[in-house]
Structures are given as C-alpha cells and as structure tokens.
Design an enzyme around this catalytic site. Sequence first.
Site, PDB file in Angstrom:
ATOM      1  N   ARG A  48       0.882  -1.179   0.000  1.00 28.18           N
ATOM      2  CA  ARG A  48       0.000   0.000   0.000  1.00 28.18           C
ATOM      3  C   ARG A  48       0.907   1.213   0.000  1.00 28.18           C
ATOM      4  NH1 ARG A  48      -2.869   4.082   0.444  1.00 28.18           N
ATOM      5  NH2 ARG A  48      -4.940   4.204   1.329  1.00 28.18           N
ATOM      6  N   GLU A  56     -11.403   5.304  -5.017  1.00 29.07           N
ATOM      7  CA  GLU A  56     -11.806   3.899  -4.982  1.00 29.07           C
ATOM      8  C   GLU A  56     -12.376   3.464  -6.323  1.00 29.07           C
ATOM      9  OE1 GLU A  56     -11.445   1.846  -2.380  1.00 29.07           O
ATOM     10  OE2 GLU A  56     -10.585   3.436  -1.139  1.00 29.07           O
ATOM     11  N   ARG A  90      -0.985  -5.356   4.837  1.00 28.07           N
ATOM     12  CA  ARG A  90      -0.212  -4.868   3.697  1.00 28.07           C
ATOM     13  C   ARG A  90       0.984  -4.077   4.215  1.00 28.07           C
ATOM     14  NH1 ARG A  90      -5.119  -1.783   0.725  1.00 28.07           N
ATOM     15  NH2 ARG A  90      -5.133  -0.912   2.814  1.00 28.07           N
TER      16      ARG A  90
END
Length: 154
Positions: A48, A56, A90
């Site tokens: 990330r 999004e 992540r």
Amino acid sequence: MKRLIPFLLCLLPLVSFAQETLTGKVVKVSDGDTFILLDGSNSQTRIRLYGIDCPERGQDFGTAATRKTAGLIAGKQVTVHVYDTDRYKRKVGIVIVDGMNVNEELLKAGFAWNYIRYNKLFAERFAGLEQEARIAKRGLWVQKAIAPWEFRKR
C-alpha cells in the site's frame, strides 16, 4: 554532481526512517494505491502506498488512478521503503521506480490525496504536491472531488 547531491538528500528520509526495504517486480496493480510485489524468492507481498489515498473503484477517477499507477509500475522492478503494516497486513511504503517517487508522482498528477490521517512523515511535502495539482486542475481536480475516506463511509 551538483544535481545529484540535492536528489540524494531528498532520499535520505526515505531510507533513515524505513523499517525495511523490499525490491521486486510488480505483478499486479489492484487499484491506484495498492499492488502486489514479487520478490527474488518468488514471495508475493501486498503493498500500500504510504501517505496517499487514491479514488476507490466505482468512484470518479478510480479507474484513471489505477491506470496511472499501472503505467508507472506494472511489470517493473521497484524498491519499497516500508514504514508500516496496515490492518489488512499490507506493507505500507514509499515506492521508487527508475529513481522516481511513485507516491509523489500520483499526487503531482492529481490522482491522489495526501492521506493526512496516516501521513506522519511526509505530510507537509505531500500537502504541497496535492495543492499544486489542485491549483493546476490536474487529474481528479478538474471537478469537485469527494475524498476516498468520505466515499468509503457512504
């Protein structure tokens, strides 16, 4: 040589605060700020991008942000300076490809917000890059934009 020194000084914070550094090939771009890195031992790691938040999927400019990120890193060897691990496990980091800071490039191009809530290390710099993109009406800033964290609440 005079140009190299300021560049190296800009990279110093990247290296000095990083928890670890990963290198490998980008095998999948999930969205504008998330991808999968394949390292030399054929291990995959979800990454990330630190300090930014891209639109999004299903949000205005979400597809464009994903395409921009893919254009910068898909199939390429990258270096990730990892600063954190998020709640989804992540690795969260600054991504460098061919000497370019991808996190900053997405801000400059207008495909990301400075993620104030989670950006403790580069907040001032990232805010400046976002502001430049807003003023120039680049990327998502050509229209009124809803921040991804607000979009997710809906």
